[in-house]
Motif scaffolding. Structure first.
Motif, PDB file in Angstrom:
ATOM      1  N   VAL A   4      -3.662   7.490   0.631  1.00 47.25           N
ATOM      2  CA  VAL A   4      -5.126   7.369   0.413  1.00 47.25           C
ATOM      3  C   VAL A   4      -5.697   8.459   1.352  1.00 47.25           C
ATOM      4  O   VAL A   4      -5.321   8.598   2.416  1.00 47.25           O
ATOM      5  CB  VAL A   4      -5.712   6.002   1.008  1.00 47.25           C
TER       6      VAL A   4
ATOM      7  N   ALA B  26       0.260   3.819  -1.747  1.00 50.95           N
ATOM      8  CA  ALA B  26      -0.712   4.951  -2.175  1.00 50.95           C
ATOM      9  C   ALA B  26      -1.046   5.791  -0.806  1.00 50.95           C
ATOM     10  O   ALA B  26      -1.109   5.178   0.185  1.00 50.95           O
ATOM     11  CB  ALA B  26      -2.323   4.577  -2.578  1.00 50.95           C
TER      12      ALA B  26
ATOM     13  N   ILE C 279      -8.113   1.128   4.214  1.00 55.44           N
ATOM     14  CA  ILE C 279      -7.893  -0.332   3.202  1.00 55.44           C
ATOM     15  C   ILE C 279      -7.309  -1.102   3.987  1.00 55.44           C
ATOM     16  O   ILE C 279      -7.601  -2.187   4.056  1.00 55.44           O
ATOM     17  CB  ILE C 279      -7.426   0.367   1.983  1.00 55.44           C
TER      18      ILE C 279
ATOM     19  N   MET D 133       0.846  -1.363   0.265  1.00 52.75           N
ATOM     20  CA  MET D 133       0.058  -0.058  -0.024  1.00 52.75           C
ATOM     21  C   MET D 133       0.669   1.254   0.045  1.00 52.75           C
ATOM     22  O   MET D 133       1.308   1.788   1.157  1.00 52.75           O
ATOM     23  CB  MET D 133      -0.979   0.065   1.251  1.00 52.75           C
TER      24      MET D 133
ATOM     25  N   ARG E 117      -1.529  -0.978  14.535  1.00 53.16           N
ATOM     26  CA  ARG E 117      -2.826  -0.771  14.093  1.00 53.16           C
ATOM     27  C   ARG E 117      -3.344  -1.493  12.631  1.00 53.16           C
ATOM     28  O   ARG E 117      -4.287  -1.857  12.585  1.00 53.16           O
ATOM     29  CB  ARG E 117      -3.037   0.713  14.023  1.00 53.16           C
TER      30      ARG E 117
ATOM     31  N   ASP F 213      -7.868  10.482   3.758  1.00 54.52           N
ATOM     32  CA  ASP F 213      -8.513  10.037   4.959  1.00 54.52           C
ATOM     33  C   ASP F 213     -10.027  10.431   5.291  1.00 54.52           C
ATOM     34  O   ASP F 213     -10.751  10.013   6.126  1.00 54.52           O
ATOM     35  CB  ASP F 213      -7.616  10.372   6.257  1.00 54.52           C
TER      36      ASP F 213
ATOM     37  N   THR G 267     -12.911   8.554   5.183  1.00 56.96           N
ATOM     38  CA  THR G 267     -13.075   7.231   4.322  1.00 56.96           C
ATOM     39  C   THR G 267     -12.774   6.071   5.165  1.00 56.96           C
ATOM     40  O   THR G 267     -12.267   5.832   6.240  1.00 56.96           O
ATOM     41  CB  THR G 267     -11.749   7.332   3.127  1.00 56.96           C
TER      42      THR G 267
ATOM     43  N   ALA H 157       4.428   4.941   5.923  1.00 61.96           N
ATOM     44  CA  ALA H 157       3.810   6.014   6.915  1.00 61.96           C
ATOM     45  C   ALA H 157       4.579   7.274   6.676  1.00 61.96           C
ATOM     46  O   ALA H 157       5.904   7.160   6.777  1.00 61.96           O
ATOM     47  CB  ALA H 157       4.196   5.334   8.439  1.00 61.96           C
ATOM     48  N   ALA H 158       3.840   8.033   6.202  1.00 55.46           N
ATOM     49  CA  ALA H 158       4.336   9.457   5.860  1.00 55.46           C
ATOM     50  C   ALA H 158       4.041  10.245   7.097  1.00 55.46           C
ATOM     51  O   ALA H 158       2.948  10.523   7.222  1.00 55.46           O
ATOM     52  CB  ALA H 158       3.705  10.035   4.561  1.00 55.46           C
ATOM     53  N   GLU H 159       5.095  10.964   7.773  1.00 52.16           N
ATOM     54  CA  GLU H 159       4.921  11.694   8.747  1.00 52.16           C
ATOM     55  C   GLU H 159       5.553  12.908   8.873  1.00 52.16           C
ATOM     56  O   GLU H 159       6.784  13.013   8.149  1.00 52.16           O
ATOM     57  CB  GLU H 159       5.470  10.937  10.054  1.00 52.16           C
TER      58      GLU H 159
HETATM   59  N1  CTP Z   1      -4.171   3.820   4.201  1.00 49.76           N
HETATM   60  C1  CTP Z   1      -5.120   2.961   3.960  1.00 49.76           C
HETATM   61  N2  CTP Z   1      -6.285   3.662   3.856  1.00 49.76           N
HETATM   62  C2  CTP Z   1      -6.603   4.903   4.236  1.00 49.76           C
HETATM   63  C3  CTP Z   1      -5.428   5.564   4.639  1.00 49.76           C
HETATM   64  C4  CTP Z   1      -4.251   5.263   4.470  1.00 49.76           C
HETATM   65  O1  CTP Z   1      -4.997   1.608   3.570  1.00 49.76           O
HETATM   66  N3  CTP Z   1      -7.804   5.274   4.341  1.00 49.76           N
HETATM   67  C5  CTP Z   1      -2.803   3.247   3.948  1.00 49.76           C
HETATM   68  C6  CTP Z   1      -1.665   3.893   3.369  1.00 49.76           C
HETATM   69  O2  CTP Z   1      -1.519   3.504   2.101  1.00 49.76           O
HETATM   70  C7  CTP Z   1      -0.374   3.889   3.936  1.00 49.76           C
HETATM   71  C8  CTP Z   1      -0.843   3.447   5.464  1.00 49.76           C
HETATM   72  O3  CTP Z   1      -2.187   3.240   5.393  1.00 49.76           O
HETATM   73  O4  CTP Z   1       0.224   2.498   3.633  1.00 49.76           O
HETATM   74  C9  CTP Z   1      -0.385   4.565   6.193  1.00 49.76           C
HETATM   75  O5  CTP Z   1      -1.080   5.880   5.707  1.00 49.76           O
HETATM   76  P1  CTP Z   1      -1.102   7.217   6.383  1.00 49.76           P
HETATM   77  O6  CTP Z   1      -1.659   8.085   5.513  1.00 49.76           O
HETATM   78  O7  CTP Z   1       0.425   7.663   7.064  1.00 49.76           O
HETATM   79  O8  CTP Z   1      -1.896   6.777   7.862  1.00 49.76           O
HETATM   80  P2  CTP Z   1      -3.188   7.287   8.271  1.00 49.76           P
HETATM   81  O9  CTP Z   1      -4.009   6.045   8.150  1.00 49.76           O
HETATM   82  O10 CTP Z   1      -3.741   8.451   7.571  1.00 49.76           O
HETATM   83  O11 CTP Z   1      -2.907   7.699   9.699  1.00 49.76           O
HETATM   84  P3  CTP Z   1      -2.756   9.073  10.261  1.00 49.76           P
HETATM   85  O12 CTP Z   1      -3.874   9.867  10.249  1.00 49.76           O
HETATM   86  O13 CTP Z   1      -2.627   8.895  11.824  1.00 49.76           O
HETATM   87  O14 CTP Z   1      -1.401   9.437  10.067  1.00 49.76           O
END
Ligand code: CTP
Length: 414
Positions: free
Chosen positions: A286, A284, A319, A282, A356, A288, A316, A340-342
């Motif tokens: 995605v 992408a 996934i 994953m 998680r 939130d 959303t 994880a993009a932080e």
């Molecule tokens: N991801 C996913 N479904 C989502 C959001 C994210 O499957 N609705 C996946 C991304 O593809 C990535 C991982 O979860 O591999 C982490 O995404 P990230 O945007 O860094 O995390 P978030 O789930 O958005 O958590 P936070 O808001 O705490 O950063």
């Protein structure tokens, strides 16, 4: 100088060039393969030498070019009366590009009437043929039967494209462009790689959540790291489905593209395919959140009572979380990779995310750095495993990062 490509580094490729006007593309191909780190030994038929001279190939490859089955004077290269054996031995790939109708016929019937044909009989490495000829010729049953017989014997066919020929006619028989040829050779080299026989889904790009027919919410992800992962998986021999919301990036040769827009569409595509795959990556970004309602028509400022509309957002689906639930119920994939993009507390948030989301490998990157993360060519990542192992990779191209990730995925599959 451009970076070498690990898939080609140190590999010896025999490039058989036959008499078609598309020979000019073979020159560029030989040059690009050499720059990518391959050792390219060119064999030219007599007809090919009517279009391009051996000197041209010698100049771009820096190696001897072979033309004559009978020549005993070697000039520093392998003496040609034994060259067919010497060239064939230890070669990683034999690519005949462009392949004319005559050469295809000679190979199909096992002829041994020139150096190229003899070497093809002696070689035990994979054979790739990229036909190039007039559309009517390529469609002829004799040519089709010869191509089919080579494919039945294990040759990899690079399908010609549709386009305009030197004759001015149009049809199906045009040699693909060099990037596609390079992609085809990468896929052929990967056939014995660490992911041979595996199926991988890679997601890429930032999703787009519509507000109205002309506007959407998105993020800064370009999809480059995801596309590099798809290519690296193909290099390792996997069958790859690329679920992408990114636009305008070249799709790696051999990948099946599923173009999506929204987080919902991406989730539908992933969940539809995930039962039968070995690996889910994953990459992408995605969304939130998405607008709770999507306006059917363009929101007109002239029709608004206030200065600007107020957007109400909703969450959303996650996934990875939904894939985690499926895995708990006993479904594939065997290996799941998350990103994880932080922009702060990278390791803390990354470790929390790994638990998680139930991933086997988490790729964490600090998006506040200018040379890593979104929409740049390089990345600096830390790879985390649920057992607490951490590997911090130095700054490198996204292609190299992808190779590192795929190497670990292959190890996890065992
Ligand atoms: N991801 C996913 N479904 C989502 C959001 C994210 O499957 N609705 C996946 C991304 O593809 C990535 C991982 O979860 O591999 C982490 O995404 P990230 O945007 O860094 O995390 P978030 O789930 O958005 O958590 P936070 O808001 O705490 O950063």
């Amino acid at each position: 100088m451009s970076e070498t490509i690990p898939a080609f580094e140190g590999k010896r490729i025999i490039l058989g060039v036959t008499g078609s006007i598309a020979c000019y593309k073979a020159v560029d191909l030989a040059s690009k393969l050499t720059q990518a780190g391959a050792h390219v030994d060119v064999i030219m038929t007599d007809a090919a030498q009517r279009f391009v001279t051996p000197l041209t190939f010698q100049a771009v490859t820096g190696r001897a070019v072979y033309t004559d089955l009978w020549q005993t004077e070697s000039g520093g290269a392998l003496p040609t009366h034994i060259a067919h054996v010497g060239l064939a031995e230890g070669a990683s790939l034999f690519a005949i590009i462009p392949a004319t109708a005559d050469t295809i016929a000679r190979l199909a019937s096992g002829r041994a009437d020139d150096l190229l044909a003899v070497t093809a009989l002696a070689a035990r490495c994979p054979l790739v043929i990229a036909p190039a000829m007039d559309g009517a010729m390529y469609a002829h049953p004799a040519v089709q039967a010869n191509v089919a017989s080579l494919v039945a014997r294990g040759a990899v066919l690079v399908e010609p494209g549709f386009g305009r020929f030197a004759s001015g006619l149009e049809g199906h028989g045009r040699l693909p462009e060099v990037p596609a040829l390079i992609g085809a050779l990468r896929a052929a080299l990967g056939r014995s790689g660490a992911l041979a026989g595996r199926v991988v889904i890679v997601t890429a790009g930032g999703t787009r959540e519509p507000i109205d027919p002309v506007r959407y919410l998105t993020n800064r992800s370009s999809g480059k790291q995801g596309f590099a992962l798809a290519q690296a998986a193909i290099d390792a021999g996997a069958r790859v489905m690329l679920v992408s919301s990114a636009r305008g990036l070249p799709v790696p040769y051999g990948a099946t593209l599923m173009a999506v827009e929204t987080a919902q569409e991406m989730q539908d595509a992933v969940l539809a395919g995930v039962h039968d795959v070995d690996v889910l990556i994953m990459a992408a970004a995605v969304a939130d959140f998405r607008p709770r309602t999507v306006a059917e028509n363009k929101i007109k400022k002239s029709e608004l009572a206030t200065d600007a509309p107020v957007l109400e957002l909703e969450r959303t689906e996650d996934i990875l979380a939904s894939v985690k639930a499926k895995r708990i119920a006993g479904h594939s994939p065997r290996v799941v990779v998350g990103f994880a993009a932080e922009s702060q507390d990278l390791l803390h948030y990354a470790q929390d995310k790994m638990a998680r989301k139930g991933v086997d490998l988490l790729v964490a990157n600090d998006i506040s750095a200018v040379d890593a993360g979104f929409d740049v060519e390089t990345n600096r990542v830390i790879l985390l495993r649920p057992d607490g192992t951490q590997v911090a990779l130095p700054l490198m191209s996204k292609a190299r990062v992808a190779d590192e990730i795929i190497r670990r995925v292959a190890a996890l599959l065992g």
